[in-house]
Design a protein around this motif. Sequence first.
Motif, PDB file in Angstrom:
ATOM      1  N   SER A   1       7.985 -57.458  23.640  1.00  0.00           N
ATOM      2  CA  SER A   1       8.585 -57.477  22.298  1.00  0.00           C
ATOM      3  C   SER A   1       8.816 -56.056  21.793  1.00  0.00           C
ATOM      4  O   SER A   1       7.978 -55.169  21.961  1.00  0.00           O
ATOM      5  N   ARG A   2       9.970 -55.866  21.164  1.00  0.00           N
ATOM      6  CA  ARG A   2      10.305 -54.551  20.600  1.00  0.00           C
ATOM      7  C   ARG A   2       9.360 -54.195  19.473  1.00  0.00           C
ATOM      8  O   ARG A   2       8.951 -53.037  19.338  1.00  0.00           O
ATOM      9  N   ALA A   3       8.987 -55.167  18.637  1.00  0.00           N
ATOM     10  CA  ALA A   3       8.182 -54.886  17.444  1.00  0.00           C
ATOM     11  C   ALA A   3       6.883 -54.178  17.820  1.00  0.00           C
ATOM     12  O   ALA A   3       6.477 -53.208  17.170  1.00  0.00           O
ATOM     13  N   SER A   4       6.246 -54.635  18.898  1.00  0.00           N
ATOM     14  CA  SER A   4       4.953 -54.065  19.276  1.00  0.00           C
ATOM     15  C   SER A   4       5.104 -52.626  19.767  1.00  0.00           C
ATOM     16  O   SER A   4       4.137 -51.869  19.773  1.00  0.00           O
ATOM     17  N   LEU A   5       6.304 -52.260  20.186  1.00  0.00           N
ATOM     18  CA  LEU A   5       6.552 -50.891  20.659  1.00  0.00           C
ATOM     19  C   LEU A   5       7.086 -50.008  19.532  1.00  0.00           C
ATOM     20  O   LEU A   5       6.741 -48.824  19.443  1.00  0.00           O
ATOM     21  N   GLU A   6       7.897 -50.587  18.646  1.00  0.00           N
ATOM     22  CA  GLU A   6       8.441 -49.809  17.527  1.00  0.00           C
ATOM     23  C   GLU A   6       7.336 -49.303  16.606  1.00  0.00           C
ATOM     24  O   GLU A   6       7.462 -48.250  15.977  1.00  0.00           O
ATOM     25  N   LEU A   7       6.227 -50.044  16.546  1.00  0.00           N
ATOM     26  CA  LEU A   7       5.101 -49.647  15.688  1.00  0.00           C
ATOM     27  C   LEU A   7       4.563 -48.263  16.025  1.00  0.00           C
ATOM     28  O   LEU A   7       3.938 -47.596  15.180  1.00  0.00           O
ATOM     29  N   VAL A   8       4.766 -47.846  17.282  1.00  0.00           N
ATOM     30  CA  VAL A   8       4.224 -46.572  17.748  1.00  0.00           C
ATOM     31  C   VAL A   8       4.649 -45.411  16.850  1.00  0.00           C
ATOM     32  O   VAL A   8       3.883 -44.459  16.629  1.00  0.00           O
ATOM     33  N   ALA A   9       5.855 -45.515  16.307  1.00  0.00           N
ATOM     34  CA  ALA A   9       6.379 -44.433  15.464  1.00  0.00           C
ATOM     35  C   ALA A   9       5.496 -44.208  14.228  1.00  0.00           C
ATOM     36  O   ALA A   9       5.459 -43.114  13.670  1.00  0.00           O
ATOM     37  N   GLN A  10       4.758 -45.259  13.808  1.00  0.00           N
ATOM     38  CA  GLN A  10       3.912 -45.145  12.612  1.00  0.00           C
ATOM     39  C   GLN A  10       2.450 -44.864  12.934  1.00  0.00           C
ATOM     40  O   GLN A  10       1.618 -44.733  12.036  1.00  0.00           O
ATOM     41  N   MET A  11       2.129 -44.807  14.234  1.00  0.00           N
ATOM     42  CA  MET A  11       0.714 -44.651  14.633  1.00  0.00           C
ATOM     43  C   MET A  11       0.391 -43.164  14.733  1.00  0.00           C
ATOM     44  O   MET A  11       0.336 -42.584  15.804  1.00  0.00           O
ATOM     45  N   LYS A  12       0.094 -42.555  13.598  1.00  0.00           N
ATOM     46  CA  LYS A  12      -0.053 -41.094  13.527  1.00  0.00           C
ATOM     47  C   LYS A  12      -1.311 -40.601  14.256  1.00  0.00           C
ATOM     48  O   LYS A  12      -1.401 -39.419  14.597  1.00  0.00           O
ATOM     49  N   SER A  13      -2.289 -41.495  14.482  1.00  0.00           N
ATOM     50  CA  SER A  13      -3.548 -41.077  15.127  1.00  0.00           C
ATOM     51  C   SER A  13      -3.605 -41.465  16.598  1.00  0.00           C
ATOM     52  O   SER A  13      -4.632 -41.287  17.253  1.00  0.00           O
TER      53      SER A  13
ATOM     54  N   LEU B   1       9.148 -46.679  27.680  1.00  0.00           N
ATOM     55  CA  LEU B   1       9.524 -45.255  27.659  1.00  0.00           C
ATOM     56  C   LEU B   1      10.419 -44.866  26.478  1.00  0.00           C
ATOM     57  O   LEU B   1      10.179 -43.830  25.848  1.00  0.00           O
ATOM     58  N   PRO B   2      11.442 -45.683  26.139  1.00  0.00           N
ATOM     59  CA  PRO B   2      12.333 -45.265  25.050  1.00  0.00           C
ATOM     60  C   PRO B   2      11.608 -45.084  23.712  1.00  0.00           C
ATOM     61  O   PRO B   2      12.110 -44.399  22.825  1.00  0.00           O
ATOM     62  N   PHE B   3      10.442 -45.689  23.570  1.00  0.00           N
ATOM     63  CA  PHE B   3       9.727 -45.634  22.296  1.00  0.00           C
ATOM     64  C   PHE B   3       8.760 -44.454  22.225  1.00  0.00           C
ATOM     65  O   PHE B   3       8.193 -44.173  21.171  1.00  0.00           O
ATOM     66  N   MET B   4       8.537 -43.781  23.347  1.00  0.00           N
ATOM     67  CA  MET B   4       7.526 -42.732  23.382  1.00  0.00           C
ATOM     68  C   MET B   4       7.997 -41.456  22.691  1.00  0.00           C
ATOM     69  O   MET B   4       7.172 -40.631  22.289  1.00  0.00           O
TER      70      MET B   4
ATOM     71  N   ARG C   1       3.799 -40.732  33.642  1.00  0.00           N
ATOM     72  CA  ARG C   1       4.495 -39.531  33.212  1.00  0.00           C
ATOM     73  C   ARG C   1       5.563 -39.900  32.197  1.00  0.00           C
ATOM     74  O   ARG C   1       6.362 -40.822  32.394  1.00  0.00           O
ATOM     75  N   ILE C   2       5.549 -39.198  31.094  1.00  0.00           N
ATOM     76  CA  ILE C   2       6.576 -39.399  30.072  1.00  0.00           C
ATOM     77  C   ILE C   2       7.445 -38.156  30.037  1.00  0.00           C
ATOM     78  O   ILE C   2       6.948 -37.063  29.753  1.00  0.00           O
ATOM     79  N   ASP C   3       8.712 -38.329  30.353  1.00  0.00           N
ATOM     80  CA  ASP C   3       9.623 -37.184  30.260  1.00  0.00           C
ATOM     81  C   ASP C   3      10.203 -37.154  28.862  1.00  0.00           C
ATOM     82  O   ASP C   3      10.990 -38.029  28.482  1.00  0.00           O
ATOM     83  N   ARG C   4       9.812 -36.162  28.088  1.00  0.00           N
ATOM     84  CA  ARG C   4      10.343 -36.068  26.716  1.00  0.00           C
ATOM     85  C   ARG C   4      11.652 -35.287  26.719  1.00  0.00           C
ATOM     86  O   ARG C   4      11.843 -34.416  27.543  1.00  0.00           O
ATOM     87  N   PRO C   5      12.493 -35.640  25.788  1.00  0.00           N
ATOM     88  CA  PRO C   5      13.796 -34.947  25.750  1.00  0.00           C
ATOM     89  C   PRO C   5      13.608 -33.457  25.400  1.00  0.00           C
ATOM     90  O   PRO C   5      12.642 -33.092  24.783  1.00  0.00           O
TER      91      PRO C   5
END
Lengths: 312, 312
Positions: free
Chosen positions: B52-64, B79-82, B308-312
Amino acid sequence: VRVWVPDQNFADDAQAVAERAGAVLEIDVYDGGAPPLSVPDVEFYVVPYSFSRASLELVAQMKSLRVMQLLTAGYEHALPFMASAPDGVQLCNAHGVHDTSTAELALTLMLASLRGIPDYVRGQDAHEWRAGLRPALADKRVLILGYGSIGKAIERRLLAFEAEPIRVANRARPADDVHGIDELPALLPLADVVVIVVPLNEATRKFVNADFLRQLKGGALVVNVARGGIVDTDALVAELESGRLHAALDVTDPEPPPPDHPLWSAPNLLLSPHSGGNSSAFLPRARAMVRDQLARYVAGEPVENVVRIDRP
Amino acid sequence: VRVWVPDQNFADDAQAVAERAGAVLEIDVYDGGAPPLSVPDVEFYVVPYSFSRASLELVAQMKSLRVMQLLTAGYEHALPFMASAPDGVQLCNAHGVHDTSTAELALTLMLASLRGIPDYVRGQDAHEWRAGLRPALADKRVLILGYGSIGKAIERRLLAFEAEPIRVANRARPADDVHGIDELPALLPLADVVVIVVPLNEATRKFVNADFLRQLKGGALVVNVARGGIVDTDALVAELESGRLHAALDVTDPEPPPPDHPLWSAPNLLLSPHSGGNSSAFLPRARAMVRDQLARYVAGEPVENVVRIDRP
């Protein structure tokens, strides 16, 4: 030495055995059809892989017969014909030859039943994607009723699947972690799967009856790759129709079930048509066994897997 | 330390880990529905077992957030959400958790296809006893395309069945008897069964195409428990419809096939509904992995299976 074998593969093998031993064998192929003219001369007879009466009735005319080699593990069907065989004939069964094929089918039936293959096949025919959580064989307790050579072959496969075997034989052998059948009341409630691999005899006929089945937990799976007569069919059908138990049967009583028999439409039941030994794994193992037996015979050594014949 | 887990089983485990370590954990259950109020505080997030997208989109708000633990072996979907996760977050996959269940299904599909279970199920529905000789898995050469942890789990089971594995990975490792994919032209004609367990990426997309399939011998069985996109569906359907090859697919492209797709009625094909990991074998292994990861985190040790997460 005159040898009868059931097909050309076995004939080629017999010729190779003879050459290796520096012996001369007269080899006839008899597949259960018209018998060769050498009936009175045959000493070593590999009986065709069928239960045909004709291939067994011939024994009465085999005046030179010394070894009668079956390709089946069971030999009850041959015993009634041994009274008319010459004195001293040795009847040999095909001990071990069917282990690989039968153990493989036992695992196939377990895995297919647990992982939902019958439902997937019906889903495919209905163009339906029937996704959902299914039981795995991993982590399951599998009671092996009959810890002989097939039982051991089943166990080796179960261990690779991370399942936990419970070994049950006629008599307990605590040193080998084998339980006796007297311990079944304590063991049956623990089993997720029961796989039946005991021979059919008067002690095992309908051994898996209503009382046996009642001791299994709800959802347990009963797998029979032995003989149909070991299970009380009516009792099993009642447990299947109530939805309490599941089953997978390679053998049935009656076999095959007549067209209107309740087994055909019982729920949670997978049927296979007595195909335990009837696979490509049979022939290479049967040939290796016959090569070995024939080499022993030609060398004057005792043959193996001689079964006891009680003469009247 | 604030921990999010997907159900009460994992919550109980987390509590037990905390007690054993003498630590205090704040534990919330998040199953993909309404998120707990503790979004900004969660440090260790076990993502619900879904895509589910919702469970991954939440990551943007997980400041800790420090550790994001997936329950899938694949992680392309995360990966797209990281990019929107805090710096230094470690994304962990569920390496090994699905091996048992997926290897078990691969064997189930092989055994069911070879030993004739789909035909027996249809026979049972027609009240027909379809006896006859069937191929066994024993003695077959099985090419394992992708010799990672699932490939090794498949191999262990194949060996118990007296089958002969042929190991193929991206690069040859002669010391381990692993062939490279460049050797496939010599290996494909030897295989009785090919089982596909490579990840889907740009190098493997439609890797099993018409040219690959043409090199298999007639009667060979293709089993896919990886991703549907690795097989060129049209090319496979052509080989099935000509009767030359057999297949068993747990994954398809498109998935599921639309109701009028030729896969549903292709001959010699067994379909299962992407159920490789979806069995009772999953939960105990997923719980053991999360317990271990959480114990490492609480003890200040590095977590495992960091991807491994390749960041832009």
